[in-house]
Design a protein around this motif. Structure first.
Motif, mmCIF file in Angstrom:
data_model
loop_
_atom_site.group_PDB
_atom_site.id
_atom_site.type_symbol
_atom_site.label_atom_id
_atom_site.label_comp_id
_atom_site.label_asym_id
_atom_site.label_seq_id
_atom_site.Cartn_x
_atom_site.Cartn_y
_atom_site.Cartn_z
ATOM 1 N N GLU A 56 0.834 -1.205 0.000
ATOM 2 C CA GLU A 56 0.000 0.000 0.000
ATOM 3 C C GLU A 56 0.870 1.257 0.000
ATOM 4 O O GLU A 56 0.563 2.237 -0.692
ATOM 5 C CB GLU A 56 -0.918 0.019 1.231
ATOM 6 C CG GLU A 56 -1.933 -1.111 1.280
ATOM 7 C CD GLU A 56 -3.054 -0.971 0.265
ATOM 8 O OE1 GLU A 56 -3.304 0.146 -0.220
ATOM 9 O OE2 GLU A 56 -3.668 -1.999 -0.052
ATOM 10 N N GLU A 86 2.291 1.835 -3.439
ATOM 11 C CA GLU A 86 1.279 2.346 -4.367
ATOM 12 C C GLU A 86 1.067 3.844 -4.194
ATOM 13 O O GLU A 86 0.970 4.590 -5.165
ATOM 14 C CB GLU A 86 -0.063 1.631 -4.148
ATOM 15 C CG GLU A 86 -0.075 0.202 -4.670
ATOM 16 C CD GLU A 86 -1.407 -0.491 -4.440
ATOM 17 O OE1 GLU A 86 -2.314 0.105 -3.818
ATOM 18 O OE2 GLU A 86 -1.542 -1.645 -4.876
ATOM 19 N N GLU A 127 -6.440 4.686 -1.716
ATOM 20 C CA GLU A 127 -5.411 3.843 -1.092
ATOM 21 C C GLU A 127 -4.787 4.488 0.135
ATOM 22 O O GLU A 127 -4.210 3.797 0.965
ATOM 23 C CB GLU A 127 -4.244 3.551 -2.054
ATOM 24 C CG GLU A 127 -4.561 2.948 -3.392
ATOM 25 C CD GLU A 127 -5.011 1.509 -3.330
ATOM 26 O OE1 GLU A 127 -5.103 0.945 -2.242
ATOM 27 O OE2 GLU A 127 -5.287 0.967 -4.408
ATOM 28 N N HIS A 129 -5.291 2.957 3.551
ATOM 29 C CA HIS A 129 -5.143 1.510 3.748
ATOM 30 C C HIS A 129 -3.932 1.125 4.600
ATOM 31 O O HIS A 129 -4.040 0.292 5.498
ATOM 32 C CB HIS A 129 -5.080 0.788 2.396
ATOM 33 C CG HIS A 129 -6.370 0.858 1.631
ATOM 34 N ND1 HIS A 129 -6.510 0.398 0.355
ATOM 35 C CD2 HIS A 129 -7.584 1.341 1.979
ATOM 36 C CE1 HIS A 129 -7.747 0.595 -0.055
ATOM 37 N NE2 HIS A 129 -8.418 1.170 0.910
HETATM 38 FE FE FE2 Z 1 -5.076 -0.396 -1.088
#
Ligand code: FE2
Ligand code: FE2
Ligand code: FE2
Length: 167
Positions: A77, A80, A111, A114
């Motif tokens: 995560e 990303e 995201e 997360h």
């Molecule tokens: Fe995610």
């Protein structure tokens, strides 16, 4: 494990993962089209591909305990949000690709929470207990993720609270 076998298993894991996801998405479309049995067929075979992906992941030795898995999730995560999507967004902007700009932006924004949620879970597990967490709501349009209750309007995409799925 020998290099080539490892490479093959990684490729098989990626392929099965994509098939699992595509079939699940195609099942939703078939359901919308009123094709109940086509939807069921897609969901069933999607599950078979999940089984294959899981077996490949285990064979690769990438199935850890929940502490390991939470750390893997945190790392993914974070990558990303900090590297992958900002770089992808820059390219989409450069190339003026509207569809990609929107799907990348939705993901990048959604995201962001997360890693923190997984971090809290990891801390709880490290101290020997499950995480205490209320209902989790996900926006069906952009993936915005929130604990507690669904907002009236999604702060990322503006979807109404009825568009949220509860977990
Ligand atoms: Fe995610
Ligand atoms: Fe498969
Ligand atoms: Fe949303």
């Amino acid at each position: 494990m020998r290099k080539m076998t490892e490479k093959n298993l990684k490729e098989a894991f990626a392929g099965e993962s994509q098939a699992h996801m595509k079939y699940a998405i195609f099942a939703e479309k078939a359901e919308e089209d009123g094709l109940k049995n086509v939807a069921r067929l897609f969901r069933a075979i999607s599950f078979a591909e999940l089984v294959h992906a899981k077996n490949h992941l285990k064979a690769l030795g990438q199935m850890g305990d929940s502490m390991d898995n939470l750390q893997t999730a945190i790392d993914g995560e974070t990558y990303e949000v900090e590297e992958m999507y900002p770089a992808f967004r820059a390219v989409a902007d450069l190339q003026n690709e509207r569809g990609a700009q929107q799907s990348i932006n939705y993901a990048l924004q959604a995201e962001k929470v997360h890693a923190g949620m997984y971090q809290s879970a990891k801390q709880a597990v490290a101290s020997g207990s499950d995480i205490k967490i209320g209902a989790i709501y996900i926006c069906k349009k952009c993936g915005y993720t929130v604990e507690g209750e669904a907002p009236k309007r999604c702060p990322i995409c503006g979807a109404p609270s009825a568009e949220f799925k509860e977990f």
